[in-house]
Enzyme design. Structure first.
Site, PDB file in Angstrom:
ATOM      1  N   ARG A 149       0.857  -1.182   0.000  1.00 36.41           N
ATOM      2  CA  ARG A 149       0.000   0.000   0.000  1.00 36.41           C
ATOM      3  C   ARG A 149       0.892   1.230   0.000  1.00 36.41           C
ATOM      4  O   ARG A 149       2.072   1.178   0.372  1.00 36.41           O
ATOM      5  CB  ARG A 149      -0.898   0.017   1.237  1.00 36.41           C
ATOM      6  CG  ARG A 149      -1.839  -1.178   1.363  1.00 36.41           C
ATOM      7  CD  ARG A 149      -2.642  -1.089   2.645  1.00 36.41           C
ATOM      8  NE  ARG A 149      -3.613  -2.166   2.785  1.00 36.41           N
ATOM      9  CZ  ARG A 149      -3.373  -3.318   3.419  1.00 36.41           C
ATOM     10  NH1 ARG A 149      -2.183  -3.528   3.965  1.00 36.41           N
ATOM     11  NH2 ARG A 149      -4.306  -4.243   3.510  1.00 36.41           N
ATOM     12  N   LYS A 174      -2.122  -2.277   7.487  1.00 37.84           N
ATOM     13  CA  LYS A 174      -3.468  -1.895   7.895  1.00 37.84           C
ATOM     14  C   LYS A 174      -3.821  -2.590   9.204  1.00 37.84           C
ATOM     15  O   LYS A 174      -3.557  -3.776   9.383  1.00 37.84           O
ATOM     16  CB  LYS A 174      -4.465  -2.290   6.797  1.00 37.84           C
ATOM     17  CG  LYS A 174      -5.805  -1.574   6.886  1.00 37.84           C
ATOM     18  CD  LYS A 174      -6.605  -1.786   5.626  1.00 37.84           C
ATOM     19  CE  LYS A 174      -7.883  -0.969   5.644  1.00 37.84           C
ATOM     20  NZ  LYS A 174      -8.670  -1.164   4.399  1.00 37.84           N
ATOM     21  N   HIS A 243      -2.137   2.539  -5.917  1.00 40.82           N
ATOM     22  CA  HIS A 243      -2.920   1.346  -5.567  1.00 40.82           C
ATOM     23  C   HIS A 243      -3.161   0.468  -6.790  1.00 40.82           C
ATOM     24  O   HIS A 243      -3.389  -0.739  -6.653  1.00 40.82           O
ATOM     25  CB  HIS A 243      -4.244   1.757  -4.931  1.00 40.82           C
ATOM     26  CG  HIS A 243      -4.646   0.867  -3.788  1.00 40.82           C
ATOM     27  ND1 HIS A 243      -3.865   0.703  -2.658  1.00 40.82           N
ATOM     28  CD2 HIS A 243      -5.728   0.057  -3.604  1.00 40.82           C
ATOM     29  CE1 HIS A 243      -4.452  -0.147  -1.833  1.00 40.82           C
ATOM     30  NE2 HIS A 243      -5.571  -0.559  -2.383  1.00 40.82           N
ATOM     31  N   ARG A 246      -0.543  -2.125  -6.809  1.00 37.57           N
ATOM     32  CA  ARG A 246      -0.863  -3.195  -5.853  1.00 37.57           C
ATOM     33  C   ARG A 246      -1.922  -4.133  -6.437  1.00 37.57           C
ATOM     34  O   ARG A 246      -1.814  -5.362  -6.327  1.00 37.57           O
ATOM     35  CB  ARG A 246      -1.348  -2.567  -4.556  1.00 37.57           C
ATOM     36  CG  ARG A 246      -1.852  -3.544  -3.495  1.00 37.57           C
ATOM     37  CD  ARG A 246      -2.139  -2.775  -2.215  1.00 37.57           C
ATOM     38  NE  ARG A 246      -3.070  -3.447  -1.319  1.00 37.57           N
ATOM     39  CZ  ARG A 246      -2.711  -4.319  -0.380  1.00 37.57           C
ATOM     40  NH1 ARG A 246      -1.431  -4.638  -0.235  1.00 37.57           N
ATOM     41  NH2 ARG A 246      -3.616  -4.863   0.412  1.00 37.57           N
ATOM     42  N   HIS A 269      -4.279  -8.927   3.849  1.00 38.44           N
ATOM     43  CA  HIS A 269      -5.725  -8.854   4.059  1.00 38.44           C
ATOM     44  C   HIS A 269      -6.112  -9.667   5.285  1.00 38.44           C
ATOM     45  O   HIS A 269      -5.691 -10.816   5.425  1.00 38.44           O
ATOM     46  CB  HIS A 269      -6.483  -9.398   2.846  1.00 38.44           C
ATOM     47  CG  HIS A 269      -6.490  -8.466   1.681  1.00 38.44           C
ATOM     48  ND1 HIS A 269      -6.767  -8.892   0.392  1.00 38.44           N
ATOM     49  CD2 HIS A 269      -6.277  -7.127   1.594  1.00 38.44           C
ATOM     50  CE1 HIS A 269      -6.709  -7.867  -0.429  1.00 38.44           C
ATOM     51  NE2 HIS A 269      -6.422  -6.781   0.276  1.00 38.44           N
ATOM     52  N   TYR A 278     -10.136 -10.491  -6.512  1.00 36.95           N
ATOM     53  CA  TYR A 278      -9.191 -10.749  -7.595  1.00 36.95           C
ATOM     54  C   TYR A 278      -9.521 -12.024  -8.348  1.00 36.95           C
ATOM     55  O   TYR A 278      -9.058 -12.215  -9.473  1.00 36.95           O
ATOM     56  CB  TYR A 278      -7.759 -10.779  -7.046  1.00 36.95           C
ATOM     57  CG  TYR A 278      -7.366  -9.440  -6.470  1.00 36.95           C
ATOM     58  CD1 TYR A 278      -7.107  -8.356  -7.300  1.00 36.95           C
ATOM     59  CD2 TYR A 278      -7.317  -9.237  -5.095  1.00 36.95           C
ATOM     60  CE1 TYR A 278      -6.786  -7.119  -6.784  1.00 36.95           C
ATOM     61  CE2 TYR A 278      -6.989  -8.001  -4.562  1.00 36.95           C
ATOM     62  CZ  TYR A 278      -6.732  -6.949  -5.414  1.00 36.95           C
ATOM     63  OH  TYR A 278      -6.434  -5.713  -4.899  1.00 36.95           O
TER      64      TYR A 278
END
Length: 307
Positions: A149, A174, A243, A246, A269, A278
């Site tokens: 990120r 994150k 992004h 990514r 994630h 995806y």
């Protein structure tokens, strides 16, 4: 609302800021979301959080939806409201969480934009004409190599990089979760070129891997602007943003490996459902190949005959 209600919000935000150490962006979003809820309560005569009912929450979210907010923004608002009310429940200041079980209106999920392999090659192999462009390409390579990120990349320190092992430690992912991700051969070579130049740019004692012209840690906005500049220089038709690199990493990895769990770990994630978007991108690619290749899927040209 009563002054006590305002004070309870302030205390909740202090817990987020000082104990949970959420990002400034998250803190600002939660503050705005709760301000919207307080405004609703003032308009509808709700003077304390104890008076708040599930019907109020549903009506508030419905009105925000009518104002044009999308499902993702509404989900974030609900998350802020649930967290705040849970905070009050845990302190025994209200008996129950009125937002529990309430869901925002569903909308179709927009698939992220990405670059195909040829476009990525063009982006990464563009001619570098000065030292800052050498730094920039090292950043683009690392974005694409490791699926970082934007804030993760700019937060990297020199100590986080291990070129011998071919890894980088993401300390500020994150949710403040850390992870170690691989750094590919091309990215390592690009970073090595930048590291030879870095001492002439970095201020004394600066820990950041990537620094600006002024010698301090590079800012997120600077990275965005430099990528836009690089895109225009190369004449790429897409609007390229960090992004997107990514997203391209994730889609290309999944397309080649088919290993959803591995891609989830690499991206950092928390939930597999986030990574599963995806699979839709990968299916779109497969469907496109099918439409072009299968004899019974191809569109016949006008006037052609079946033999």
């Amino acid at each position: 609302m009563q002054q006590t209600a305002e004070q309870q919000v302030a205390e909740f935000l202090d817990v987020l800021r000082f104990q949970q150490r959420v990002s400034p962006h998250t803190l600002a979003s939660y503050s705005r979301d709760l301000a919207q809820l307080r405004q609703y309560c003032d308009l509808h005569g709700v003077s304390s959080w104890e008076e708040l009912l599930p019907t109020h929450i549903r009506d508030h979210i419905a009105s925000r939806h009518r104002d044009g907010l999308g499902s993702r923004s509404l989900q974030r608002e609900l998350s802020a409201i649930r967290s705040f009310l849970n905070f009050l429940v845990n302190r025994r200041q209200i008996p129950d969480n009125a937002a529990r079980g309430i869901r925002p209106p569903k909308t179709s999920r927009k698939l992220p934009a990405l670059l195909d392999a040829d476009q990525m090659t063009a982006l990464l192999e563009g001619a570098q004409e000065d030292e800052l462009e050498i730094r920039d390409v090292a950043m683009w390579e690392l974005f694409y190599s490791s699926g970082l990120r934007l804030n993760e990349l700019v937060s990297l320190d020199m100590r986080d990089l291990d070129l011998n092992a071919g890894t980088v430690l993401v300390r500020h992912g994150k949710g403040q979760k850390s992870r170690v991700v691989p750094v590919g051969r091309c990215a390592r070579q690009a970073i090595e070129r930048w590291l030879r130049l870095r001492p002439s740019y970095a201020c004394a004692g600066e820990k950041a891997l990537f620094v600006s012209r002024r010698g301090n840690r590079i800012a997120c906005r600077t990275v965005q602007l430099r990528l836009e500049r690089w895109q225009h220089k190369l004449g790429l038709p897409e609007h390229v943003h960090p992004h997107m690199l990514r997203h391209s990493f994730a889609s290309h990895m999944l397309e080649s490996s088919g290993d959803l769990r591995a891609v989830q770990e690499l991206l950092g994630h928390a939930n597999l459902s986030t990574t599963q978007i995806y699979t839709h991108l990968d299916f779109q690619h497969l469907a496109s190949v099918y439409d072009r290749s299968h004899p019974r899927a191809k569109k016949r040209r006008p006037g052609s005959s079946v033999t």
